[in-house]
Design a protein around this motif. Structure first.
Motif, PDB file in Angstrom:
ATOM      1  N   LYS A  33       9.353 -33.309  41.855  1.00  0.00           N
ATOM      2  CA  LYS A  33       7.870 -32.571  42.012  1.00  0.00           C
ATOM      3  C   LYS A  33       7.885 -31.221  41.752  1.00  0.00           C
ATOM      4  O   LYS A  33       6.949 -30.726  41.618  1.00  0.00           O
ATOM      5  N   TYR A  36       6.408 -29.064  38.664  1.00  0.00           N
ATOM      6  CA  TYR A  36       4.985 -29.130  38.172  1.00  0.00           C
ATOM      7  C   TYR A  36       4.306 -28.015  38.989  1.00  0.00           C
ATOM      8  O   TYR A  36       3.225 -28.440  39.858  1.00  0.00           O
ATOM      9  N   PHE A  44       4.131 -29.662  30.409  1.00  0.00           N
ATOM     10  CA  PHE A  44       4.271 -31.067  30.269  1.00  0.00           C
ATOM     11  C   PHE A  44       3.346 -31.578  29.385  1.00  0.00           C
ATOM     12  O   PHE A  44       3.321 -32.590  28.686  1.00  0.00           O
ATOM     13  N   PHE A  56       4.282 -41.578  26.278  1.00  0.00           N
ATOM     14  CA  PHE A  56       2.817 -41.188  26.387  1.00  0.00           C
ATOM     15  C   PHE A  56       2.085 -42.026  25.615  1.00  0.00           C
ATOM     16  O   PHE A  56       0.919 -42.553  26.259  1.00  0.00           O
ATOM     17  N   GLY A  85      -0.510 -39.042  40.772  1.00  0.00           N
ATOM     18  CA  GLY A  85      -0.007 -38.078  39.995  1.00  0.00           C
ATOM     19  C   GLY A  85      -0.878 -38.159  38.687  1.00  0.00           C
ATOM     20  O   GLY A  85      -0.251 -38.321  37.406  1.00  0.00           O
ATOM     21  N   SER A  86      -2.206 -37.828  38.660  1.00  0.00           N
ATOM     22  CA  SER A  86      -2.835 -37.995  37.320  1.00  0.00           C
ATOM     23  C   SER A  86      -2.425 -37.161  36.034  1.00  0.00           C
ATOM     24  O   SER A  86      -2.817 -37.367  35.126  1.00  0.00           O
ATOM     25  N   GLY A  87      -1.950 -35.843  36.475  1.00  0.00           N
ATOM     26  CA  GLY A  87      -1.830 -34.906  35.410  1.00  0.00           C
ATOM     27  C   GLY A  87      -3.094 -34.532  34.904  1.00  0.00           C
ATOM     28  O   GLY A  87      -4.218 -34.604  35.712  1.00  0.00           O
ATOM     29  N   LYS A  91      -5.384 -39.700  29.268  1.00  0.00           N
ATOM     30  CA  LYS A  91      -5.408 -41.142  28.911  1.00  0.00           C
ATOM     31  C   LYS A  91      -6.057 -42.132  29.595  1.00  0.00           C
ATOM     32  O   LYS A  91      -6.568 -43.042  29.293  1.00  0.00           O
ATOM     33  N   GLU A 111      -3.107 -35.402  43.165  1.00  0.00           N
ATOM     34  CA  GLU A 111      -1.980 -34.438  42.181  1.00  0.00           C
ATOM     35  C   GLU A 111      -1.647 -33.329  43.302  1.00  0.00           C
ATOM     36  O   GLU A 111      -2.487 -32.994  44.339  1.00  0.00           O
ATOM     37  N   ILE A 112      -0.365 -32.971  43.295  1.00  0.00           N
ATOM     38  CA  ILE A 112      -0.004 -31.764  43.882  1.00  0.00           C
ATOM     39  C   ILE A 112      -0.188 -30.367  43.149  1.00  0.00           C
ATOM     40  O   ILE A 112      -0.430 -29.316  43.754  1.00  0.00           O
ATOM     41  N   SER A 113      -0.548 -30.763  41.591  1.00  0.00           N
ATOM     42  CA  SER A 113      -0.478 -29.198  40.940  1.00  0.00           C
ATOM     43  C   SER A 113      -2.086 -29.051  40.811  1.00  0.00           C
ATOM     44  O   SER A 113      -2.684 -29.985  40.147  1.00  0.00           O
ATOM     45  N   GLN A 137      -3.203 -33.443  47.027  1.00  0.00           N
ATOM     46  CA  GLN A 137      -2.267 -33.845  48.201  1.00  0.00           C
ATOM     47  C   GLN A 137      -1.217 -34.909  47.347  1.00  0.00           C
ATOM     48  O   GLN A 137      -1.292 -35.402  46.509  1.00  0.00           O
ATOM     49  N   PRO A 138      -0.271 -34.891  48.340  1.00  0.00           N
ATOM     50  CA  PRO A 138       1.156 -35.959  47.809  1.00  0.00           C
ATOM     51  C   PRO A 138       0.604 -37.268  47.752  1.00  0.00           C
ATOM     52  O   PRO A 138      -0.510 -37.567  48.360  1.00  0.00           O
ATOM     53  N   TYR A 139       1.122 -38.146  46.959  1.00  0.00           N
ATOM     54  CA  TYR A 139       0.679 -39.496  46.772  1.00  0.00           C
ATOM     55  C   TYR A 139       0.030 -40.235  47.787  1.00  0.00           C
ATOM     56  O   TYR A 139      -1.066 -40.674  47.704  1.00  0.00           O
ATOM     57  N   GLY A 162       2.227 -43.349  33.124  1.00  0.00           N
ATOM     58  CA  GLY A 162       3.191 -42.320  32.726  1.00  0.00           C
ATOM     59  C   GLY A 162       4.581 -42.860  33.098  1.00  0.00           C
ATOM     60  O   GLY A 162       5.482 -42.203  32.736  1.00  0.00           O
ATOM     61  N   THR A 164       5.777 -42.933  35.853  1.00  0.00           N
ATOM     62  CA  THR A 164       6.237 -41.751  36.841  1.00  0.00           C
ATOM     63  C   THR A 164       6.876 -42.707  38.031  1.00  0.00           C
ATOM     64  O   THR A 164       7.663 -41.887  38.663  1.00  0.00           O
TER      65      THR A 164
HETATM   66  C1  LIG Z   1       5.247 -37.453  34.964  1.00  0.00           C
HETATM   67  S1  LIG Z   1       3.868 -36.687  35.086  1.00  0.00           S
HETATM   68  C2  LIG Z   1       2.608 -37.863  34.785  1.00  0.00           C
HETATM   69  C3  LIG Z   1       1.191 -37.480  34.361  1.00  0.00           C
HETATM   70  C4  LIG Z   1       0.205 -38.653  34.047  1.00  0.00           C
HETATM   71  N1  LIG Z   1       0.202 -39.498  35.026  1.00  0.00           N
HETATM   72  C5  LIG Z   1       0.738 -39.236  32.730  1.00  0.00           C
HETATM   73  O1  LIG Z   1       0.954 -40.452  32.743  1.00  0.00           O
HETATM   74  O2  LIG Z   1       0.826 -38.378  31.658  1.00  0.00           O
HETATM   75  C6  LIG Z   1       4.025 -36.694  37.113  1.00  0.00           C
HETATM   76  C7  LIG Z   1       2.566 -36.078  37.548  1.00  0.00           C
HETATM   77  O3  LIG Z   1       2.563 -36.446  39.119  1.00  0.00           O
HETATM   78  C8  LIG Z   1       2.538 -35.214  39.732  1.00  0.00           C
HETATM   79  N2  LIG Z   1       3.288 -35.437  40.966  1.00  0.00           N
HETATM   80  C9  LIG Z   1       4.678 -35.206  41.174  1.00  0.00           C
HETATM   81  N3  LIG Z   1       4.855 -35.536  42.231  1.00  0.00           N
HETATM   82  C10 LIG Z   1       3.906 -35.847  43.072  1.00  0.00           C
HETATM   83  C11 LIG Z   1       3.759 -36.106  44.338  1.00  0.00           C
HETATM   84  N4  LIG Z   1       4.510 -36.293  45.337  1.00  0.00           N
HETATM   85  N5  LIG Z   1       2.256 -36.377  44.647  1.00  0.00           N
HETATM   86  C12 LIG Z   1       1.351 -36.123  43.876  1.00  0.00           C
HETATM   87  N6  LIG Z   1       1.516 -35.732  42.553  1.00  0.00           N
HETATM   88  C13 LIG Z   1       2.875 -35.571  42.343  1.00  0.00           C
HETATM   89  C14 LIG Z   1       2.747 -34.088  38.831  1.00  0.00           C
HETATM   90  O4  LIG Z   1       2.261 -32.755  39.377  1.00  0.00           O
HETATM   91  C15 LIG Z   1       2.679 -34.527  37.526  1.00  0.00           C
HETATM   92  O5  LIG Z   1       1.256 -34.054  37.072  1.00  0.00           O
END
Ligand SMILES: C[S@@+](CC[C@H](N)C(=O)[O-])C[C@H]1O[C@@H](n2cnc3c(N)ncnc32)[C@H](O)[C@@H]1O
Length: 323
Positions: A33, A36, A44, A56, A85-87, A91, A111-113, A137-139, A162, A164
């Motif tokens: 995490k 990001y 990314f 992707f 973790g929407s980024g 899509k 999202e955390i970012s 916030q975290p997931y 993604g 993830t």
């Molecule tokens: C691999 S990227 C995927 C982004 C998007 N979902 C995609 O499919 O392209 C992972 C995303 O999850 C977010 N992320 C990672 N760990 C996280 C957490 N613990 N809580 C919330 N978001 C998180 C990152 O900031 C990043 O934007």
């Protein structure tokens, strides 16, 4: 009399995780995490348009082709979409457009970012009939806060795209899905993306592209420690390494120290010592077989409704209902 000064070291969560991961015995590691931050999220986004990063486009193709079919399988009740973790959510547009053709849709990207969240709100906030309510916030904390505020007649659709899920190891992935299920009510839905097993020769360039974007994405975590923790990493003495661990069926990203060195990280209250060739493990991307995804969902309390597979870049999207 002068009271003794209380000297208290207060570390951020990042500092505490760095200190733990870089000073423990055995394999050094930093949770993925931390890749990001603002720079990492921007890099990314570039990765997602690289020709080598087929996952992707596979995920996007499946959404584009099947969003209507997914939407038709959901109940006609008012719907709240939540994305873990929407980024940038680029899509997710396909899914939201299909949902919004049926009814007004509230969408919570979690999202955390903050960089990714801002971009997501800009990209998707313009869609007709869609209201974006970002959650930084975290997931699980984010999902719990959305679930706590839901109306009893609403259905939640959780999107975890993604692949993830592959960032977790197998047992943690299943625990995570069970935690997601706990936050939901029977009848809520989960759309889960997972990258499938394929030859290492096809997979590796997705994590080690010739332009070096993924290398920069990975090395940025050292630069982030320099920026935020006053660390003294010399990036030219580390090399990006992506390898396929066939026994564990995952790509692993590492940062390899090309020489013996000790790096001070003042704001984490430690130094990290490396022998030549030692690595920091920064990310895993587990690869699945289709059946495994279905079974993992089932064991976590979900009933599989349908699975779609992209033939061009083997990749699965599975729609589940919470039981
Ligand atoms: C691999 S990227 C995927 C982004 C998007 N979902 C995609 O499919 O392209 C992972 C995303 O999850 C977010 N992320 C990672 N760990 C996280 C957490 N613990 N809580 C919330 N978001 C998180 C990152 O900031 C990043 O934007």
């Amino acid at each position: 009399m002068v009271a003794p000064r209380l000297v208290q070291e207060v570390f951020t969560e990042f500092a505490a995780d760095v200190r733990w991961g870089l000073t423990k015995p055995g394999q050094k590691e930093i949770p993925s995490k931390y890749l990001y931050d603002e720079v990492g999220s921007a890099l990314f986004e570039v990765i997602t348009v690289l020709p080598e990063y087929g996952l992707f486009r596979a995920d996007e193709r499946l959404l584009r082709q099947n969003a209507e079919a997914i939407s038709a399988k959901l109940s006609p009740r008012p719907l709240v979409a939540v994305e873990l973790g929407s980024g940038s959510g680029r899509k997710t547009r396909w899914m939201l457009e299909a949902l919004a053709r049926r009814q007004p849709t509230v969408y919570h990207p979690i999202e955390i970012s903050s960089k990714a969240l801002d971009q997501c709100s800009r990209e998707l906030g313009r869609l007709h009939n869609v209201e974006v309510r970002p959650v930084q916030q975290p997931y699980l904390a984010g999902l719990l806060s959305v679930a706590a505020a839901r109306q009893p007649h609403e259905q939640l659709l959780v999107l975890f795209l993604g692949s993830t899920i592959g960032n977790f190891n197998s047992s943690a992935a299943e625990r995570f899905l069970a935690d997601v299920r706990q936050a939901l009510t029977a009848g809520d839905a989960l759309l889960l993306s997972a990258d499938l097993e394929k030859p290492a020769a096809q997979l590796l360039p997705a994590y080690d592209d010739p332009l070096g974007v993924t290398a920069s994405f990975n090395l940025n975590v050292l630069a982030r420690m320099n920026r935020e923790l006053e660390a003294e990493f010399d990036l030219s003495t580390f090399r990006h390494l992506a390898r396929y661990n066939a026994a564990e069926r995952r790509i692993e990203m590492h940062l390899l120290s090309t020489r013996a060195q000790s790096v001070p990280i003042p704001r984490a209250g430690c130094s990290a010592s490396f022998v030549e060739g030692e690595t920091i493990w920064t990310e895993s991307s587990h690869k699945y077989c289709p059946r495994e995804v279905i079974e993992m969902g089932r064991r976590s309390g979900f009933r599989p409704l349908r699975q779609w597979i992209d033939p061009e870049w083997p990749f699965a999207q599975t729609l589940f209902l919470a039981e």
